[in-house]
Design an enzyme around this catalytic site. Structure first.
Site, PDB file in Angstrom:
ATOM      1  N   GLU A 290     -61.888  51.449  13.830  1.00 40.27           N
ATOM      2  CA  GLU A 290     -60.899  52.076  14.725  1.00 40.27           C
ATOM      3  C   GLU A 290     -60.699  51.213  16.128  1.00 40.27           C
ATOM      4  O   GLU A 290     -59.637  51.382  16.457  1.00 40.27           O
ATOM      5  CB  GLU A 290     -61.435  53.519  14.908  1.00 40.27           C
ATOM      6  CG  GLU A 290     -61.272  54.338  13.855  1.00 40.27           C
ATOM      7  CD  GLU A 290     -60.021  54.724  13.524  1.00 40.27           C
ATOM      8  OE1 GLU A 290     -59.170  54.879  14.304  1.00 40.27           O
ATOM      9  OE2 GLU A 290     -59.760  54.713  12.136  1.00 40.27           O
TER      10      GLU A 290
ATOM     11  N   CYS B 139     -43.737  56.660   7.327  1.00 41.70           N
ATOM     12  CA  CYS B 139     -43.179  56.811   8.690  1.00 41.70           C
ATOM     13  C   CYS B 139     -43.070  55.774   9.675  1.00 41.70           C
ATOM     14  O   CYS B 139     -43.610  55.955  10.552  1.00 41.70           O
ATOM     15  CB  CYS B 139     -43.525  58.248   9.221  1.00 41.70           C
ATOM     16  SG  CYS B 139     -42.732  58.942  10.247  1.00 41.70           S
TER      17      CYS B 139
ATOM     18  N   CYS C 125     -38.137  57.582   4.120  1.00 42.61           N
ATOM     19  CA  CYS C 125     -38.010  58.881   4.261  1.00 42.61           C
ATOM     20  C   CYS C 125     -38.014  59.582   2.496  1.00 42.61           C
ATOM     21  O   CYS C 125     -38.396  60.653   2.475  1.00 42.61           O
ATOM     22  CB  CYS C 125     -36.800  59.530   4.950  1.00 42.61           C
ATOM     23  SG  CYS C 125     -36.700  59.066   6.729  1.00 42.61           S
TER      24      CYS C 125
ATOM     25  N   CYS D  66     -41.491  60.207   1.814  1.00 40.42           N
ATOM     26  CA  CYS D  66     -42.223  60.915   2.367  1.00 40.42           C
ATOM     27  C   CYS D  66     -42.515  62.386   1.805  1.00 40.42           C
ATOM     28  O   CYS D  66     -41.641  63.025   1.471  1.00 40.42           O
ATOM     29  CB  CYS D  66     -41.649  61.130   3.840  1.00 40.42           C
ATOM     30  SG  CYS D  66     -42.915  62.127   4.909  1.00 40.42           S
TER      31      CYS D  66
ATOM     32  N   CYS E 177     -39.070  67.903   7.599  1.00 38.56           N
ATOM     33  CA  CYS E 177     -39.039  67.103   8.752  1.00 38.56           C
ATOM     34  C   CYS E 177     -37.765  67.431   9.749  1.00 38.56           C
ATOM     35  O   CYS E 177     -36.720  67.093   8.933  1.00 38.56           O
ATOM     36  CB  CYS E 177     -38.860  65.607   8.427  1.00 38.56           C
ATOM     37  SG  CYS E 177     -38.826  64.466   9.724  1.00 38.56           S
TER      38      CYS E 177
END
Length: 354
Positions: A38, A193, A200, A203, A209
């Site tokens: 991370e 995204c 899209c 997605c 959305c």
């Protein structure tokens, strides 16, 4: 089924089919491995991080090994990733985990954020992915997904926008499979995204959305206000001694390239003979100065124009009394030191010129 449950179920169903599950830090999930990944992934792409992570893990296999390492060694294995305060904080946090938590990662977001370099989102990722604790995250990928799905205007770096996105992230995070959900949201932002040309049609959230419905996905998230970066200039002195070694100076622990080794710098070098003071009692007479073509290195907050200057000096004139600040660096048999990216670049060119 509530809106929150529907949202997380949709995301998790997509993750089960399309999410990334073979990344190096997913092979053996531990708080340490998740934490290091991370931190490395902040401001850095996955493809870039993978080889660094693998190399770092081979050298620092656990938090105790990292805590007991020298800072120079840690920075050496970080060299090239940039944003070196991340590496220094990683080292500091490892020491704190060993000294204050008996070598174990504290099992709460509240405790994790007390460690150097761990913010609320990173703490949430560690807690959810490696400990199964319900904790929302809000990294860059998640900000983008939520900004578009909920049509949240404004730059996410603005406190009012951040507060709104955190509230949404917390509301939508499920009570179960929180680690998978966390990874799924990061994957959605990275793989579908995307910042430009989002996919899209692929997605799972496309029907809900708001940005997609309005056809204005590119407006979200809001852009950071533009500012003109200031410009600075410096000359880097690549000093070669009679043994073919070059002189390096350790930079202060804070500031640009903090704790890394770099060439000595001067703001206004003389084109003729010159002397560099390396300490109160050390002076190097330089000869055969050769000015190389300047180049620009850009930081997040300013441009740095660097003029490399190659020069020669006799080692017989020098005693480096403080090895913590000054080193003769062998180009043919280099030491394992943390080097600033422009220095590594110049080292290769310098070696080829000799």
């Amino acid at each position: 089924m509530s809106l929150e449950t529907s949202f997380s179920t949709t995301v998790l169903n997509w993750f089960d089919q399309h999410g990334r599950k073979q990344l190096p830090w997913q092979e053996t999930i531990t708080p340490y491995r998740v934490w290091v990944s991370e931190i490395m992934l902040q401001q850095t792409q996955v493809a870039t991080v993978i080889p660094y992570f693998q190399r770092f893990m081979r050298r620092f296999c656990d938090v105790a090994t990292l805590a007991s390492a020298e800072e120079d060694d840690v920075l050496h294995y970080w060299s090239g990733l940039g944003y070196y305060s991340r590496a220094r904080n990683l080292h500091k946090a490892a020491k704190q985990i060993v000294s204050e938590f008996n070598g174990q990662f504290p099992p709460s977001v509240q405790a994790l954020v007390t460690l150097p370099g761990i913010g609320l989102s990173t703490a949430g990722a560690i807690a959810s992915i490696s400990m199964g604790i319900r904790a929302p995250i809000l990294d860059g990928n998640v900000k983008r997904v939520l900004s578009r799905v909920k049509a949240i205007p404004g730059w996410p770096g603005k406190s009012s926008v951040t507060k709104k996105l955190w509230a949404i992230a917390d509301e939508l995070t499920p009570d179960t499979r929180t680690g998978d959900y966390t990874q799924a949201m990061m994957d959605l932002g990275a793989m579908v995204c995307t910042r430009t040309n989002p996919l899209c049609s692929a997605c799972p959230l496309v029907e809900d959305c708001l940005a997609n419905q309005a056809g204005n996905q590119a407006q979200y998230p809001g852009r950071k206000p533009k500012k003109t970066l200031p410009e600075k200039s410096v000359s880097m002195l690549m000093i070669i001694n009679e043994q073919g070694e070059t002189l390096l100076q350790k930079r202060p622990s804070t500031g640009v390239w903090g704790g890394l080794w770099s060439f000595p710098e001067t703001s206004a070098p003389d084109k003729g003979a010159m002397t560099i003071d390396t300490a109160v009692t050390i002076k190097l007479p330089l000869r055969q100065l050769e000015h190389w073509r300047p180049f620009r290195h850009t930081f997040s907050h300013y441009h740095l124009d660097i003029t490399p200057i190659k020069a020669f000096s006799s080692k017989a004139h020098v005693r480096l009394d403080d090895a913590r600040k000054w080193r003769w660096y062998q180009l043919e048999n280099p030491l394992e030191l943390g080097l600033a990216a422009p220095v590594t670049r110049l080292m290769k060119k310098l070696k080829a010129s000799l």
